[in-house]
Write a protein that holds these residues in place. Sequence first.
Motif, PDB file in Angstrom:
ATOM      1  N   ASN A  82     -43.135 -66.253 -19.505  1.00 56.51           N
ATOM      2  CA  ASN A  82     -42.483 -67.569 -19.487  1.00 56.51           C
ATOM      3  C   ASN A  82     -42.059 -68.020 -18.099  1.00 56.51           C
ATOM      4  O   ASN A  82     -41.982 -69.224 -17.847  1.00 56.51           O
ATOM      5  N   LEU A  83     -41.784 -67.068 -17.202  1.00 60.81           N
ATOM      6  CA  LEU A  83     -41.042 -67.434 -15.990  1.00 60.81           C
ATOM      7  C   LEU A  83     -41.672 -66.985 -14.671  1.00 60.81           C
ATOM      8  O   LEU A  83     -41.107 -67.250 -13.616  1.00 60.81           O
ATOM      9  N   ASP A  84     -42.816 -66.337 -14.705  1.00 66.42           N
ATOM     10  CA  ASP A  84     -43.293 -65.684 -13.489  1.00 66.42           C
ATOM     11  C   ASP A  84     -44.226 -66.512 -12.602  1.00 66.42           C
ATOM     12  O   ASP A  84     -44.919 -65.960 -11.766  1.00 66.42           O
ATOM     13  N   SER A  85     -44.281 -67.790 -12.779  1.00 67.41           N
ATOM     14  CA  SER A  85     -45.001 -68.660 -11.842  1.00 67.41           C
ATOM     15  C   SER A  85     -44.489 -70.080 -12.070  1.00 67.41           C
ATOM     16  O   SER A  85     -43.856 -70.368 -13.096  1.00 67.41           O
ATOM     17  N   LEU A  89     -43.336 -71.701 -15.613  1.00 65.38           N
ATOM     18  CA  LEU A  89     -42.028 -72.352 -15.760  1.00 65.38           C
ATOM     19  C   LEU A  89     -42.189 -73.752 -16.324  1.00 65.38           C
ATOM     20  O   LEU A  89     -41.451 -74.165 -17.223  1.00 65.38           O
ATOM     21  N   VAL A  90     -43.158 -74.484 -15.801  1.00 65.71           N
ATOM     22  CA  VAL A  90     -43.402 -75.850 -16.286  1.00 65.71           C
ATOM     23  C   VAL A  90     -43.767 -75.818 -17.767  1.00 65.71           C
ATOM     24  O   VAL A  90     -43.217 -76.577 -18.575  1.00 65.71           O
ATOM     25  N   ALA A  91     -44.695 -74.932 -18.136  1.00 65.31           N
ATOM     26  CA  ALA A  91     -45.113 -74.835 -19.538  1.00 65.31           C
ATOM     27  C   ALA A  91     -43.935 -74.454 -20.429  1.00 65.31           C
ATOM     28  O   ALA A  91     -43.770 -75.005 -21.530  1.00 65.31           O
ATOM     29  N   PHE A  92     -43.112 -73.532 -19.949  1.00 68.25           N
ATOM     30  CA  PHE A  92     -41.959 -73.105 -20.745  1.00 68.25           C
ATOM     31  C   PHE A  92     -40.970 -74.259 -20.939  1.00 68.25           C
ATOM     32  O   PHE A  92     -40.508 -74.514 -22.050  1.00 68.25           O
ATOM     33  N   ILE A  93     -40.659 -74.954 -19.867  1.00 65.98           N
ATOM     34  CA  ILE A  93     -39.722 -76.079 -19.970  1.00 65.98           C
ATOM     35  C   ILE A  93     -40.265 -77.133 -20.921  1.00 65.98           C
ATOM     36  O   ILE A  93     -39.552 -77.642 -21.782  1.00 65.98           O
ATOM     37  N   LYS A  94     -41.534 -77.441 -20.795  1.00 66.41           N
ATOM     38  CA  LYS A  94     -42.141 -78.440 -21.693  1.00 66.41           C
ATOM     39  C   LYS A  94     -42.063 -77.988 -23.142  1.00 66.41           C
ATOM     40  O   LYS A  94     -41.735 -78.777 -24.028  1.00 66.41           O
ATOM     41  N   SER A  95     -42.375 -76.713 -23.394  1.00 67.22           N
ATOM     42  CA  SER A  95     -42.347 -76.229 -24.778  1.00 67.22           C
ATOM     43  C   SER A  95     -40.938 -76.263 -25.337  1.00 67.22           C
ATOM     44  O   SER A  95     -40.741 -76.584 -26.505  1.00 67.22           O
TER      45      SER A  95
END
Length: 100
Positions: A82-85, A89-95
């Motif tokens: 979730n957080l290692d690039s 980070l962008v994908a995680f925040i969007k999800s």
Amino acid sequence: MGSVAPDLSGIWRSQGQPPLREILRGFILENFLFTDDLSAVGYGDSLLGKGIVDSTGMLEVILFIEERFGVTIRDEEMIPENLDSIDRLVAFIKSRRQVA
């Protein structure tokens, strides 16, 4: 200028604001690499693997995301997937924003 909520397609609702990934890259560059050289970190670079961020730094990244984007990150979500690039980070925040 007041608070601006990000448009999660990567474009901000208010002109003049950078897209989400640029905000995250800017935060990483400023706080961990102490440079404004955009080539210092790529969107897909492993933040932990390249030694850009250590575990304490990752907590700073998490705090930044929670405060800036209003996303709460649960303990079980604090994983490299979730957080290692910047892209992760962008994908995680969007999800997370889509779930809220």
